[in-house]
Design a protein around this motif. Structure first.
Motif, PDB file in Angstrom:
ATOM      1  N   ASP A  78      -4.328  -0.536 -10.176  1.00 42.74           N
ATOM      2  CA  ASP A  78      -3.190   0.092  -9.508  1.00 42.74           C
ATOM      3  C   ASP A  78      -3.577   0.523  -8.089  1.00 42.74           C
ATOM      4  O   ASP A  78      -2.783   1.086  -7.357  1.00 42.74           O
ATOM      5  CB  ASP A  78      -2.736   1.330 -10.293  1.00 42.74           C
ATOM      6  N   PHE A  79      -4.848   0.244  -7.736  1.00 45.63           N
ATOM      7  CA  PHE A  79      -5.376   0.666  -6.442  1.00 45.63           C
ATOM      8  C   PHE A  79      -4.660  -0.047  -5.304  1.00 45.63           C
ATOM      9  O   PHE A  79      -4.350   0.534  -4.270  1.00 45.63           O
ATOM     10  CB  PHE A  79      -6.876   0.362  -6.422  1.00 45.63           C
ATOM     11  N   PHE A  80      -4.387  -1.330  -5.490  1.00 46.95           N
ATOM     12  CA  PHE A  80      -3.728  -2.113  -4.457  1.00 46.95           C
ATOM     13  C   PHE A  80      -2.228  -2.209  -4.748  1.00 46.95           C
ATOM     14  O   PHE A  80      -1.816  -2.624  -5.811  1.00 46.95           O
ATOM     15  CB  PHE A  80      -4.322  -3.519  -4.387  1.00 46.95           C
ATOM     16  N   ARG A  81      -1.447  -1.837  -3.764  1.00 48.26           N
ATOM     17  CA  ARG A  81       0.010  -1.927  -3.872  1.00 48.26           C
ATOM     18  C   ARG A  81       0.495  -2.755  -2.685  1.00 48.26           C
ATOM     19  O   ARG A  81       0.620  -2.244  -1.578  1.00 48.26           O
ATOM     20  CB  ARG A  81       0.653  -0.539  -3.852  1.00 48.26           C
ATOM     21  N   GLU A  94     -10.243  -8.735  -4.298  1.00 47.06           N
ATOM     22  CA  GLU A  94     -10.777  -8.991  -5.629  1.00 47.06           C
ATOM     23  C   GLU A  94     -12.196  -8.451  -5.769  1.00 47.06           C
ATOM     24  O   GLU A  94     -12.563  -7.873  -6.795  1.00 47.06           O
ATOM     25  CB  GLU A  94     -10.741 -10.494  -5.919  1.00 47.06           C
ATOM     26  N   GLN A  95     -12.980  -8.619  -4.711  1.00 48.15           N
ATOM     27  CA  GLN A  95     -14.356  -8.132  -4.746  1.00 48.15           C
ATOM     28  C   GLN A  95     -14.388  -6.602  -4.843  1.00 48.15           C
ATOM     29  O   GLN A  95     -15.159  -6.040  -5.622  1.00 48.15           O
ATOM     30  CB  GLN A  95     -15.107  -8.575  -3.490  1.00 48.15           C
ATOM     31  N   ILE A  96     -13.528  -5.929  -4.073  1.00 49.00           N
ATOM     32  CA  ILE A  96     -13.485  -4.466  -4.106  1.00 49.00           C
ATOM     33  C   ILE A  96     -13.014  -3.974  -5.469  1.00 49.00           C
ATOM     34  O   ILE A  96     -13.565  -3.015  -6.023  1.00 49.00           O
ATOM     35  CB  ILE A  96     -12.571  -3.918  -2.998  1.00 49.00           C
ATOM     36  N   ASN A  97     -12.000  -4.605  -6.022  1.00 50.85           N
ATOM     37  CA  ASN A  97     -11.510  -4.225  -7.347  1.00 50.85           C
ATOM     38  C   ASN A  97     -12.619  -4.300  -8.389  1.00 50.85           C
ATOM     39  O   ASN A  97     -12.806  -3.398  -9.207  1.00 50.85           O
ATOM     40  CB  ASN A  97     -10.364  -5.152  -7.751  1.00 50.85           C
TER      41      ASN A  97
END
Length: 216
Positions: free
Chosen positions: A69-72, A173-176
């Motif tokens: 849910d971090f990226f919106r 994707e890498q940060i997630n």
């Protein structure tokens, strides 16, 4: 036609034939609003540049997040330990701010004094600064290892203008994946580096997840 009617007719003709004089609007009345709007547009990036150049680097501890849910859309949303009222309510100065009320009214400004930890150089990633007191006014006589951050109450939390970031698409994707792994092992390793100016305003600089650094 008598003389009275003739004079009246001539006066009417004269008035109807009089040219309409248009009053010219002074140039400054046209340019002033445009100049004011231009100043407002430039004020935000100018303040950010000023903070970037003159601000002091501070590390803030993030609150736990759901990586999925971090990226919106095209931005990321974060909250911090000092965003939580439970964190601030135990600090010196809180009772003086709320004045007997349970919560701060929406829009109330608050100043949080943060202190750099003594062991900040021993970790593989930057250590978060610790909140030591709060106040309704910008405090004076700070020590060299302290900085003040200005926040605003939403009624149920405190915001610092550091809650939304934009990250390149190819890094998401890498940060997630990194955040998920880090939070399973050590939540303290997920911190944000910011620059704070002399007025307590801050801008984001980078995100640290364990020993990895991502620039904003």
């Amino acid at each position: 036609m008598n003389d009275a009617n003739l004079n009246e007719t001539q006066s009417s003709v004269t008035l109807n034939q009089s040219p309409v004089v248009k009053k010219q609007i002074p140039a400054w009345k046209f340019w002033t609003p445009l100049l004011f709007q231009l100043i407002l547009i430039l004020a935000v990036p100018s303040q950010a540049f000023y903070t970037q150049v003159t601000g002091k680097t501070v590390i803030l501890q993030t609150a736990p997040v759901d990586p999925y849910d971090f990226f919106r859309g095209y931005y990321q949303t974060l909250s911090y330990d000092i965003s939580n009222l439970n964190t601030l309510q135990v600090l010196p100065g809180w009772k003086e701010i709320v004045k007997g009320e349970e919560y701060l009214p929406t829009g109330t400004l608050i100043y949080v004094t943060l202190e750099q930890p003594k062991d900040s150089t021993k970790s593989q990633h930057p250590s978060a600064w610790k909140p030591v007191k709060v106040s309704a006014e910008y405090p004076q006589n700070l020590s060299n290892n302290q900085i003040v951050l200005q926040g605003k109450s939403t009624g149920w939390s405190i915001e610092y203008g550091l809650e939304r970031y934009y990250m390149p698409e190819n890094q998401r994707e890498q940060i997630n994946s990194t955040i998920t792994e880090a939070q399973m092992k050590d939540q303290q390793s997920f911190v944000v580096e910011v620059k704070v100016n002399a007025q307590g305003k801050a801008i984001p600089v980078s995100l640290w997840v364990r020993d990895r650094n991502y620039k904003f």
